[in-house]
Design a protein around this motif. Structure first.
Motif, PDB file in Angstrom:
ATOM      1  N   CYS A 107       0.633  -1.140  -0.324  1.00 48.16           N
ATOM      2  CA  CYS A 107       0.204  -0.119   0.128  1.00 48.16           C
ATOM      3  C   CYS A 107       1.089   1.334  -0.408  1.00 48.16           C
ATOM      4  CB  CYS A 107      -0.374  -0.172   1.241  1.00 48.16           C
ATOM      5  SG  CYS A 107      -1.866  -1.859   1.177  1.00 48.16           S
ATOM      6  N   TRP A 108       1.063   2.148  -1.158  1.00 48.65           N
ATOM      7  CA  TRP A 108       1.724   2.938  -1.554  1.00 48.65           C
ATOM      8  C   TRP A 108       1.098   3.876  -1.049  1.00 48.65           C
ATOM      9  CZ3 TRP A 108       6.350   1.020  -1.974  1.00 48.65           C
ATOM     10  CH2 TRP A 108       6.578   0.066  -2.614  1.00 48.65           C
ATOM     11  N   THR A 120      -1.713  -1.066  -4.417  1.00 49.73           N
ATOM     12  CA  THR A 120      -2.449   0.415  -4.193  1.00 49.73           C
ATOM     13  C   THR A 120      -1.920   1.203  -4.296  1.00 49.73           C
ATOM     14  OG1 THR A 120      -4.668   1.010  -4.026  1.00 49.73           O
ATOM     15  CG2 THR A 120      -3.444   0.147  -1.783  1.00 49.73           C
ATOM     16  N   LYS A 121      -2.164   2.648  -4.732  1.00 48.91           N
ATOM     17  CA  LYS A 121      -1.642   3.888  -4.787  1.00 48.91           C
ATOM     18  C   LYS A 121      -2.393   4.502  -3.479  1.00 48.91           C
ATOM     19  CE  LYS A 121       0.318   3.939  -9.283  1.00 48.91           C
ATOM     20  NZ  LYS A 121       0.638   4.474 -10.941  1.00 48.91           N
ATOM     21  N   SER A 122      -3.647   3.996  -3.570  1.00 44.22           N
ATOM     22  CA  SER A 122      -4.200   4.930  -1.935  1.00 44.22           C
ATOM     23  C   SER A 122      -5.069   4.170  -1.707  1.00 44.22           C
ATOM     24  CB  SER A 122      -4.853   6.149  -2.932  1.00 44.22           C
ATOM     25  OG  SER A 122      -5.923   6.611  -1.611  1.00 44.22           O
ATOM     26  N   ILE A 123      -5.176   3.696  -0.165  1.00 45.60           N
ATOM     27  CA  ILE A 123      -6.042   3.272   0.545  1.00 45.60           C
ATOM     28  C   ILE A 123      -7.345   3.650   1.194  1.00 45.60           C
ATOM     29  CG2 ILE A 123      -6.759   2.170   2.895  1.00 45.60           C
ATOM     30  CD1 ILE A 123      -3.561   1.759   3.541  1.00 45.60           C
ATOM     31  N   ARG A 124      -7.131   5.410   0.627  1.00 47.10           N
ATOM     32  CA  ARG A 124      -8.642   5.345   0.777  1.00 47.10           C
ATOM     33  C   ARG A 124      -9.255   5.735  -0.760  1.00 47.10           C
ATOM     34  NH1 ARG A 124      -5.574  11.194   1.248  1.00 47.10           N
ATOM     35  NH2 ARG A 124      -4.349  10.122   1.125  1.00 47.10           N
ATOM     36  N   GLN A 125      -9.541   6.073  -1.321  1.00 42.99           N
ATOM     37  CA  GLN A 125      -9.455   6.115  -1.969  1.00 42.99           C
ATOM     38  C   GLN A 125      -9.887   4.125  -3.204  1.00 42.99           C
ATOM     39  OE1 GLN A 125      -7.469   8.099  -6.095  1.00 42.99           O
ATOM     40  NE2 GLN A 125      -7.378   9.336  -4.583  1.00 42.99           N
TER      41      GLN A 125
END
Length: 1017
Positions: free
Chosen positions: A976-977, A1006-1011
């Motif tokens: 997770c980046w 994944t480039k964004s956990i939030r998204q």
């Protein structure tokens, strides 16, 4: 000491010495020989005193502190014994290295020459092959103790004196040369190193010792070829009969038993096979194989067949295989050709290979049945990693190369060999030549390249072959048996890349364990208990039922209900060869209706045919049979069963035989082998000769040259991935047997499947069973047994044996003394031995959930029960009541604790505690697959995070490695980046769905956990 075989008798005696040194009192940590043993087997042996680790040297080291006279007296005593044993075949050895101790030893040896008249020889201690290999040998030694070197690298002050982690830069630092030398080199070594001696040598004596070494090698040792007579047991041949007559008699008896003796086709085929077997001298081999199969079938189930041996009618009527080769068009010539040179190779499947080998060794003797050794060698990937670790190359840098080098090399290597489809394993040279990443790495670290090239393929260790044994009487007299873990085994190996045994007359028998046969045995026991009220089924009960209902000669192999319910619908649990989801989908699409169809599907579902899209073409042809074009009736006769495709290797041989001009079946089967070989050697010339005859034969049958050439090209193309029909049919029958059991006895099959699946796949197996409608009852102290059991209907209960930390002795106490209806009955039972059902066992039972039924209304929850009954285990009932009051306020285990307890103790993640029906409905509605069934087109999946590990990049930016699980029981990691510390959160043991990226080397990210991470439920 050094022992040299002067003749065949001496060689046999050396074999006996080594064999006995590994047995009984002779073996203590190491194999040992005493003087009595040497005297017993001394004939035909030339012996010498060896190097600084030899017999004279040991006396030198042991008496060095006592002075010269003590050394000499010890050597005199030993010399007398050696002369008594070997006479003039005992030699003292001189060696020429820098070591002063070696020169002291040399002079003591020369003293023995003066006092006793023994002859002395000069020898070169040889530990590596060439003068330049010394550094590789030094590294090889250090790789063996790499963990120790790593341990002391940061603590040099604690480094033992004998452990030197640094490689010497110059040979002079080592002080010795340990490679083979000729006479001139020996003289040069003497002149070079004699200056390190305290006393001068007599040049004439040394020159004589060098000449004498040559004399022994070329004159005293007799010219003899080691006896390589084939050794098979004589007890398989009845007294007064020849092996051939005994084999013929047993085959005729078997043919009559199968009621095939009046069918000309079977009689002619049997006569042909027996003639070939007799001409090749293999009658005793088949009798031995029959003896093995008879013994196996007394104790366990064996498979229908394996490999090309299923094409033998002799093997079938002897009971070695269970597949009628004529019924399925299986070829004997695929198994054994009259013009071939090698021995037959019958691979034999049983439910318990280890048990069978023990039975054979017990009944026939442990010097008659000998497991085959397996040499483990230094492989490219691990070798690069180990050498890089020694040179402190960062692991990440090394791993970035070793993880891709074979993938990089594969396309170019395949192109080089003209391979267009399938997976190909590049050779060492091809990986070195075609992997760009490896070339860049080795240019950066040239010392690693040098060592890799020298050490690749060198022996790392010796283990035992998975199934191979040698069978023959008194084998310890004909080979030097060694021991591993107290079990005697061969000193040589036999396999795909190594052929040591057969050239020396030792024939390998492959006895292989197949877990599917264990599942069938277990299933039959379940159904005998459930359907036939047999309380404790014996193997004899299982065998009787198998022969009556499941044997390939009695089972209905064309049962439409089995095909429709299992293979057409993909209703598959633990079906042999169909555990892979891709194979199941192909099966559903192709819809098999007979054994040959299953055989075709399993033959196609391999990397080669799949990459060539044969699966799609085959399915299309199956659905539209009218669209299949056959060149003529012969082609149709051979390929109609596979929808016009060349799927089996035997089909190529049959077409060559039937269409070609005067091409025998032996020649046609030789062609099958030749087609897979490239180049212009002898094989290519033979292939061309057969091609000419094939084209001529086609012309005679009104097939034009262009069509014949096209067929030949098709032979070449399909030969790259054609499959062995004998093997495919045998294994497809086994697949069908599994499907038949599953259709008619689903609960029994599911219980057997869960019983036999390994722990690493147990979780997936449980989820699969639930997916197919079986109810899983959790482990219960009063209901669970040692194996998965069927309680009622489709409900299966988890066994006590699945609980980690609960041993066999504890389970025995539970089964002998239950039911336990209250905590008091469990904790204060006079018949229970609590040293066996101890606190550790009780805690395992509690954490696994097996004691839930004992948690009555006196307890506020499971933690209250654990605290009162187990954590502070009471000794009396009064103390228990006190504990119940004392711990009443204890908070219950949190959901995370309960999940951790159950998953760690049972090996099964409690998805029912995490994946609610609401979440399940959402997953089904959005059609999101579990991560274990990753769809590269969809690029989204659901999963449950189990652990989040925080890391930082080189630039200091935070990222997380999240370990996740899903209902396929696949444990994966997601990088997770773009983490925002203090803002981004991952809830463990909760269900998420997410869009993800996938890289074949780095995995999921994944480039964004939030998204991207979406919490479900």
């Amino acid at each position: 000491m050094i022992l040299l075989a002067q003749n065949q008798e001496g060689l046999n005696n050396i074999y006996s010495l080594i064999s006995e040194s590994f047995q009984g009192d002779n073996f203590y940590r190491y194999p040992r020989m005493d003087f009595d043993l040497l005297k017993k087997y001394s004939k035909g042996i030339i012996a010498s005193s060896a190097c600084l680790g030899g017999v004279y040297a040991t006396l030198y080291w042991n008496n060095k502190d006592k002075g010269e006279e003590a050394i000499l007296q010890a050597m005199r005593d030993t010399t007398k014994k050696m002369l008594d044993i070997f006479g003039d075949r005992w030699y003292g050895e001189l060696q020429w290295i820098k070591s002063k101790d070696q020169h002291h030893l040399n002079h003591y040896v020369l003293q023995m020459k003066e006092e006793f008249g023994i002859q002395v020889i000069s020898t070169a201690d040889s530990h590596y092959p060439t003068p330049t290999s010394w550094k590789d040998r030094e590294l090889y030694k250090r790789l063996g103790i790499l963990p120790l070197i790593t341990k002391y690298k940061d603590k040099p002050d604690e480094l033992p004196d004998w452990l030197s982690p640094e490689l010497p830069e110059q040979l002079e630092e080592v002080g010795y040369e340990l490679y083979p030398k000729n006479g001139d080199q020996m003289w040069e070594s003497y002149k070079e190193y004699s200056r390190y001696s305290d006393r001068p040598y007599n040049d004439s004596d040394i020159l004589s010792s060098i000449s004498l070494t040559h004399e022994i090698a070329f004159n005293r040792i007799e010219d003899f070829i080691p006896d390589n007579k084939v050794r098979l047991p004589s007890f398989v041949v009845p007294e007064g009969e020849t092996a051939t007559n005994a084999l013929i008699a047993q085959c005729i008896s078997g043919l009559k038993e199968f009621k095939l003796h009046k069918k000309n086709e079977y009689v002619d085929r049997l006569r042909h096979e027996l003639r070939v077997i007799d001409e090749r001298g293999f009658s005793k081999y088949f009798l031995t194989m029959k003896a093995i199969s008879d013994k196996a079938n007394e104790h366990m189930l064996s498979g229908p067949g394996r490999g090309s041996a299923a094409g033998s009618l002799v093997a079938y009527v002897l009971g070695i295989t269970q597949v009628d080769p004529i019924k399925y068009g299986l070829l004997f010539s695929r198994f054994l050709r009259s013009d071939a040179k090698d021995y037959p190779d019958i691979d034999y499947d049983v439910s318990d290979a280890f048990g069978l080998k023990e039975i054979l060794a017990d009944e026939w003797g442990n010097k008659t049945v000998i497991p085959i050794s397996n040499f483990n060698t230094l492989q490219l990937r691990s070798l690069i990693k180990d050498i890089s670790k020694f040179y402190d190359v960062p692991f990440k840098e090394v791993n970035s190369v070793t993880s891709v080098m074979e993938k990089e090399a594969m396309p170019k290597a395949k192109a080089k060999h003209g391979i267009k489809a399938g997976v190909y394993a590049p050779t060492f040279d091809e990986v070195m030549e075609y992997s760009d990443s490896l070339q860049i790495f080795l240019r950066k670290y040239p010392q690693i390249k040098t060592h890799v090239e020298a050490l690749f393929g060198q022996r790392r260790s010796v283990s035992r072959h998975a199934g191979g044994v040698v069978i023959g009487e008194n084998l310890d007299k004909y080979m030097p048996l060694i021991s591993s873990g107290g079990v005697l085994q061969t000193p040589w190996s036999e396999g795909q890349n190594v052929r040591h045994l057969e050239p020396l007359g030792f024939i390998k028998f492959d006895l292989l364990g197949l877990s599917t046969l264990e599942m069938i045995e277990s299933c039959v026991k379940h159904l005998l208990r459930r359907e036939h009220n047999v309380e404790n089924p014996t193997y004899e009960d299982v065998r009787c039922w198998y022969n009556k209902h499941l044997h390939p000669d009695t089972i209905n192999l064309n049962d439409e209900d089995v095909y429709k319910h299992v293979f057409h619908k993909g209703n598959i649990i633990g079906i042999f060869q169909f555990t892979n989801e891709g194979a199941q989908k192909f099966c559903v699409s192709a819809k098999p209706t007979n054994i040959i169809d299953i055989s075709a599907i399993t033959s196609i579902y391999r990397p080669g045919p799949l990459s060539a899209k044969v699966d799609l073409e085959y399915t299309k042809a199956k659905k539209s049979p009218d669209g299949i074009h056959y060149v003529n009736d012969i082609v149709k006769e051979v390929t109609a069963e596979t929808a016009g495709f060349l799927i089996f290797q035997e089909q190529i041989a049959l077409l060559a035989h039937k269409l070609g001009k005067d091409i025998s079946m032996d020649e046609a089967n030789l062609l099958r082998k030749l087609l897979t070989k490239k180049g212009t050697g002898k094989g290519s010339q033979e292939k061309e000769k057969i091609k000419v005859k094939f084209i001529e034969g086609c012309a005679e049958k009104k097939i034009d040259r262009a069509t014949a050439e096209a067929m030949w090209k098709k032979f070449e193309y399909f030969s790259g991935y054609g499959f062995n029909k004998s093997h495919a049919v045998s294994y497809s029958i086994l697949s069908y047997q599994c499907a038949w059991l599953y259709y008619y006895y689903p609960e029994c099959w599911a219980a057997a499947f869960l019983d036999k699946e390994p722990e690493s796949r147990k979780e997936y197996a449980v989820n699969l069973a639930q997916k197919h409608g079986f109810q899983i009852q959790k482990v219960d102290i009063n209901k669970s047994t040692e194996q998965w059991e069927i309680t009622e209907g489709t409900t299966l209960i988890q066994p006590l044996s699945s609980i980690k930390g609960l041993g066999d002795k504890a389970i025995e106490q539970i089964l002998s003394n239950r039911p336990f209806d209250t905590p008091e009955e469990l904790l204060f039972n006079d018949d229970v031995v609590y040293s066996k059902l101890n606190k550790k066992a009780l805690e395992a039972l509690c954490y696994s959930g097996a004691l839930h039924s004992l948690v009555d209304d006196r307890f506020t929850g499971l933690k209250h029960f654990w605290s009162a009954c187990i954590f502070n285990r009471p000794k009396t009932k009064k103390k228990l009541l006190s504990h119940i009051d004392e711990f009443r306020t204890a908070e219950d285990f949190s959901p995370e604790e309960r999940i951790e307890h159950i998953s760690s103790r049972t090996g099964i993640y409690p998805f029912d505690l995490v994946v609610t029906q609401e979440i399940r409905d959402a997953i089904d509605y959005y059609k999101v697959p579990p991560l274990g069934n990753w769809d590269s087109n969809l690029r989204s999946a659901w999963f449950i995070p189990r652990e989040a590990i925080k890391r930082k990049t080189k630039t200091g930016r935070e990222y997380w490695i999240v370990k996740v699980i899903d209902e396929t029981s696949t444990i994966s990691t997601i990088r997770c980046w773009g983490i925002v510390p203090g803002s981004d959160v991952i809830h463990l043991n909760r269900v998420y769905a997410s869009a993800l990226e996938y890289h074949p080397i780095w995995g999921y990210s994944t480039k964004s956990i939030r998204q991207n991470f979406k919490l479900l439920g």
